[in-house]
Design an enzyme around this catalytic site. Structure first.
Site, PDB file in Angstrom:
ATOM      1  N   SER A 254       0.869  -1.184   0.000  1.00  0.00           N
ATOM      2  CA  SER A 254       0.000   0.000   0.000  1.00  0.00           C
ATOM      3  C   SER A 254       0.898   1.224   0.000  1.00  0.00           C
ATOM      4  O   SER A 254       1.684   1.411   0.939  1.00  0.00           O
ATOM      5  CB  SER A 254      -0.917   0.026   1.228  1.00  0.00           C
ATOM      6  OG  SER A 254      -1.561   1.291   1.306  1.00  0.00           O
TER       7      SER A 254
ATOM      8  N   GLU B  94      -8.538   6.700 -14.076  1.00  0.00           N
ATOM      9  CA  GLU B  94      -8.051   7.724 -13.146  1.00  0.00           C
ATOM     10  C   GLU B  94      -7.438   8.930 -13.851  1.00  0.00           C
ATOM     11  O   GLU B  94      -7.608  10.052 -13.409  1.00  0.00           O
ATOM     12  CB  GLU B  94      -7.036   7.112 -12.169  1.00  0.00           C
ATOM     13  CG  GLU B  94      -7.668   6.092 -11.232  1.00  0.00           C
ATOM     14  CD  GLU B  94      -6.708   5.603 -10.160  1.00  0.00           C
ATOM     15  OE1 GLU B  94      -6.180   6.424  -9.405  1.00  0.00           O
ATOM     16  OE2 GLU B  94      -6.484   4.380 -10.067  1.00  0.00           O
TER      17      GLU B  94
ATOM     18  N   LYS C 146     -12.819   7.896   0.136  1.00  0.00           N
ATOM     19  CA  LYS C 146     -11.980   7.457   1.265  1.00  0.00           C
ATOM     20  C   LYS C 146     -12.320   8.243   2.529  1.00  0.00           C
ATOM     21  O   LYS C 146     -12.369   7.677   3.617  1.00  0.00           O
ATOM     22  CB  LYS C 146     -10.493   7.603   0.916  1.00  0.00           C
ATOM     23  CG  LYS C 146      -9.999   6.494  -0.022  1.00  0.00           C
ATOM     24  CD  LYS C 146      -8.501   6.547  -0.256  1.00  0.00           C
ATOM     25  CE  LYS C 146      -8.082   5.429  -1.209  1.00  0.00           C
ATOM     26  NZ  LYS C 146      -6.664   5.366  -1.487  1.00  0.00           N
TER      27      LYS C 146
ATOM     28  N   HIS D 237     -16.592 -16.937 -25.920  1.00  0.00           N
ATOM     29  CA  HIS D 237     -17.621 -17.868 -25.464  1.00  0.00           C
ATOM     30  C   HIS D 237     -18.789 -17.135 -24.818  1.00  0.00           C
ATOM     31  O   HIS D 237     -19.646 -17.757 -24.207  1.00  0.00           O
ATOM     32  CB  HIS D 237     -16.982 -18.891 -24.514  1.00  0.00           C
ATOM     33  CG  HIS D 237     -15.892 -19.659 -25.200  1.00  0.00           C
ATOM     34  ND1 HIS D 237     -16.115 -20.807 -25.925  1.00  0.00           N
ATOM     35  CD2 HIS D 237     -14.571 -19.379 -25.359  1.00  0.00           C
ATOM     36  CE1 HIS D 237     -14.980 -21.225 -26.472  1.00  0.00           C
ATOM     37  NE2 HIS D 237     -14.028 -20.367 -26.132  1.00  0.00           N
TER      38      HIS D 237
HETATM   39  C1  F6R Z   1      -4.170   6.642  -6.691  1.00  0.00           C
HETATM   40  C2  F6R Z   1      -4.473   5.281  -7.063  1.00  0.00           C
HETATM   41  C3  F6R Z   1      -5.403   4.471  -6.235  1.00  0.00           C
HETATM   42  C4  F6R Z   1      -4.713   3.926  -4.955  1.00  0.00           C
HETATM   43  C5  F6R Z   1      -5.648   3.042  -4.133  1.00  0.00           C
HETATM   44  C6  F6R Z   1      -4.981   2.401  -2.941  1.00  0.00           C
HETATM   45  O1  F6R Z   1      -3.150   7.142  -7.535  1.00  0.00           O
HETATM   46  O2  F6R Z   1      -3.975   4.833  -8.053  1.00  0.00           O
HETATM   47  O3  F6R Z   1      -5.865   3.408  -7.036  1.00  0.00           O
HETATM   48  O4  F6R Z   1      -3.583   3.188  -5.317  1.00  0.00           O
HETATM   49  O5  F6R Z   1      -6.733   3.813  -3.707  1.00  0.00           O
HETATM   50  O6  F6R Z   1      -4.273   3.305  -2.159  1.00  0.00           O
HETATM   51  P1  F6R Z   1      -2.787   2.944  -1.702  1.00  0.00           P
HETATM   52  O7  F6R Z   1      -2.048   2.728  -2.991  1.00  0.00           O
HETATM   53  O8  F6R Z   1      -2.277   4.087  -0.959  1.00  0.00           O
HETATM   54  O9  F6R Z   1      -2.888   1.680  -0.915  1.00  0.00           O
END
Ligand code: F6R
Length: 344
Positions: free
Chosen positions: A94, A225, A335, A241
């Site tokens: 992450s 994005e 988020k 298919h």
């Molecule tokens: C933002 C992006 C999102 C994040 C995802 C997870 O540029 O690409 O897809 O990657 O929301 O967040 P992280 O990567 O911080 O775990």
């Protein structure tokens, strides 16, 4: 006709895409210096991560499928598969370290006593891993995760190599970086042409080899994005298919599909034939079809050649649409809402 001025964020995102090869090299050095412990014997490998942090796990899965005898699963949810045990190597990725699905998966893997490695720039994941004694590979922070693919993918492959899951990919990573540096200009020009075609309709990206499935996902994510468009993906031969019957319907929307077929030298000759017949049988059900072939020798080079092309397409499409490729206001808003909401 004079081109409209580039939207906000365009130059910044373009520079980040051009920076991908440099990230691959830097990521190797970071993972080499991390304290990981000894190689182990595992039953399987699970790589957890969402969005821009999840794609590296899927690329590793596709890359290693043909050479690594262990099952490599990518996990993109709160829960982890039943196959995760004390003999699993679990890698939590992450970029922010604060993604709730990845944190939940990490905590479950910890309870199941997996061997765990975290790849992150900090956040809750780094503190939990530090507290629990799990190795952390620290990647540079303050970036949008999708722009940090090189910083996340290189360490992942280096960690898998160092822990005995696969052979070292360091040379291939370096070769891929060189190929990308040498061809970015050419791919950028090609990306402009593809973006103009996509600007007319709905992008539909087909992978024709299991080596490229994650690449199709990357194209979708980047088009979502960066260019702020919906994008559909599917894979050959499976789509022959089912989806072949649906192509073109309902006419008002799907008749405007622009198909991008991703091909590779590992694309089975029967799948190349299928692609040809599928496009011919469904003609009239889509606006245009474009085939793009991977470049380079090794598998990783070929995967990353199409990743970079797709990234460039997404930025060029953002320019044509006049949208800021850096902004992901809806993800940020969601988020914040989820963090403040009870339940679950
Ligand atoms: C933002 C992006 C999102 C994040 C995802 C997870 O540029 O690409 O897809 O990657 O929301 O967040 P992280 O990567 O911080 O775990």
């Amino acid at each position: 006709m004079a081109m409209a001025p580039a939207p906000e964020g365009f130059r910044e995102m373009l520079a980040l895409v051009y920076g991908l090869p440099g990230q691959l090299g830097a990521g190797i050095a970071t993972a080499r210096s991390a304290t990981l412990g000894k190689p182990g014997r595992f039953d399987n490998v699970v790589i957890a991560g969402m969005g821009g942090s999840g794609i590296g796990g899927k690329i590793a899965r596709d890359l290693l499928a043909g050479e690594c005898p262990l099952p490599i699963l990518s996990c993109q949810d709160y829960g982890i598969p039943a196959a995760v045990t004390g003999r699993t190597l679990f890698i939590a990725v992450s970029h922010s370290g604060n993604t709730e699905e990845t944190l939940s998966a990490y905590c479950q893997a910890h309870r199941r006593r997996c061997r765990i490695v975290a790849i992150t720039s900090g956040g809750e994941l780094a503190s939990l891993a530090g507290k629990n004694g799990h190795p952390v590979v620290n990647v540079p922070g303050g970036m949008l995760p999708r722009t940090a693919l090189g910083y996340l993918l290189s360490p992942l492959l280096v960690v898998l190599g160092r822990l005995g899951v696969c052979l070292s990919y360091e040379s291939e990573l370096k070769r891929a970086a060189t190929l990308m540096r040498n061809r970015t200009g050419k791919w950028h020009a090609q990306a402009g042409t593809i973006a103009r075609a996509l600007n007319l309709g709905l992008p539909v990206v087909y992978s024709t080899s299991r080596l490229l499935d994650a690449v199709a996902d990357r194209w979708r994510g980047q088009l979502n994005e960066n260019a702020k468009v919906l994008c559909h993906t599917n894979v050959l031969p499976e789509l022959d298919h089912n989806e072949i019957v649906g192509i073109g319907g309902p006419g008002a929307t799907c008749g405007r599909a622009v198909i991008i077929a991703l091909t590779d030298r590992e694309t089975h000759p029967r799948n190349r034939l299928r692609l040809e017949h599928t496009l011919s049988i469904t003609r009239g059900g889509y606006l245009r079809a474009v085939t793009v072939e991977s470049e380079g020798k090794g598998k990783l080079e070929r995967i990353l050649s199409l990743v970079m092309l797709g990234d460039l397409v997404s930025v060029e499409l953002a320019r044509l649409r006049g949208v800021n490729p850096m902004a992901i206001e809806r993800i940020d808003r969601l988020k914040v809402r989820m963090a403040g909401a009870k339940g679950g």
